[in-house]
Design an enzyme around this catalytic site. Structure first.
Site, PDB file in Angstrom:
ATOM      1  N   ASP A  55      39.718  28.166  33.642  1.00 36.78           N
ATOM      2  CA  ASP A  55      40.942  27.742  32.937  1.00 36.78           C
ATOM      3  C   ASP A  55      40.786  26.549  32.006  1.00 36.78           C
ATOM      4  OD1 ASP A  55      42.309  29.789  34.131  1.00 36.78           O
ATOM      5  OD2 ASP A  55      43.349  28.543  35.598  1.00 36.78           O
ATOM      6  N   LYS A 165      41.930  36.490  34.200  1.00 34.57           N
ATOM      7  CA  LYS A 165      42.516  36.541  35.542  1.00 34.57           C
ATOM      8  C   LYS A 165      44.041  36.491  35.442  1.00 34.57           C
ATOM      9  CE  LYS A 165      42.235  31.577  36.691  1.00 34.57           C
ATOM     10  NZ  LYS A 165      43.656  31.329  36.933  1.00 34.57           N
ATOM     11  N   CYS A 198      43.664  26.948  40.983  1.00 36.18           N
ATOM     12  CA  CYS A 198      42.866  28.119  40.598  1.00 36.18           C
ATOM     13  C   CYS A 198      41.392  27.982  40.953  1.00 36.18           C
ATOM     14  CB  CYS A 198      43.025  28.387  39.106  1.00 36.18           C
ATOM     15  SG  CYS A 198      44.693  28.909  38.657  1.00 36.18           S
TER      16      CYS A 198
END
Length: 253
Positions: A55, A165, A198
């Site tokens: 991310d 994702k 995450c």
């Protein structure tokens, strides 16, 4: 792939010839590297290691991204950038695969249950996943949009791997496990944001699947309160794997 090789990459390929096929994969000599880590010093086999960068994308880390637009201080989320900028070229030179794991949802959000959408749109006004940012950028966290792109300071290389994702964990409903197994890796280094969300969710699933897991603690960050990062690193060391610094790894390379 060159003629005569059958497979997704050079690491996992058969060799074909007229009338026959060899199922022997290419041999890779071990490349051990010993690094100071917690709770113990670890020796990695670089030939069986990959880096997962979670991310590090515009919506979370850029000044004109989604989090910044809703008033979140993204300064902590940007702290991994210089560490990764130094480490990534070294890992690529050592033939360690780099996997970019970014939120990148379907435009129709058809695979997202209410629980995922609620996290980012608690009052149901439509300000979360899929929303268009005030300046027209976005849509938020949508695959193929500027929002889901890697931040400019960490430009991916041609040989890097990209996996989108749709949950906190990068293994849920994605091809990540298949990609890693085709790369023939068993040890995973983790970097990115948010460490307590995450990154941790993906790491826990990786550990449950049998991968060796290590967090680069100076290459992860979170916009959550500091105690969240402290607890995350504690739990990684206590229950799942190891923590080390990207700086120490870079020096060992």
């Amino acid at each position: 792939m060159p003629d005569g090789l059958i497979g997704p990459n050079r690491r996992n390929a058969w060799t074909a010839r007229p009338g026959g096929v060899s199922l022997l994969r290419p041999a890779r000599a071990p490349r051990p590297v010993t690094v100071e880590a917690l709770p113990q010093t670890v020796t990695l086999n670089l030939a069986a290691t990959a880096l997962i960068v979670v991310d590090m994308q515009n919506d979370f880390c850029a000044a004109d991204g989604w989090l910044a637009s809703i008033g979140v201080d993204i300064t902590p989320a940007r702290s991994p950038i210089p560490v990764l900028a130094d480490l990534l070229p070294r890992l690529r030179a050592a033939d360690v695969p780099v996997v970019w794991l970014n939120w990148g949802n379907r435009p129709d959000r058809a695979n997202l249950p209410p629980g995922v959408l609620h996290v980012y749109d608690a009052d149901g006004t439509g300000g979360g996943i899929g929303a268009v940012l005030p300046d027209g950028r976005g849509p938020v966290l949508e695959r193929g949009s500027p929002s889901a792109a890697v931040v400019a300071e960490l430009e991916p290389a041609a040989g890097d791997v990209h996996v989108a994702k749709y949950r906190m964990s990068g293994f849920q409903d994605t091809e990540l496990d298949s990609v890693l197994r085709n790369l023939r890796v068993d040890t995973l280094l983790f970097a990115g944001v948010n460490a307590d969300q995450c990154v941790l969710a993906t790491l826990m699933d990786a550990a449950n699947l049998g991968y060796d897991v290590l967090v680069l603690q100076d290459a992860v960050a979170t916009t959550s309160p500091p105690f969240c990062l402290d607890a995350t690193l504690y739990n990684v060391r206590q229950c799942f794997g190891f923590t080390l610094t990207g700086t120490a790894l870079a020096e060992s390379l």
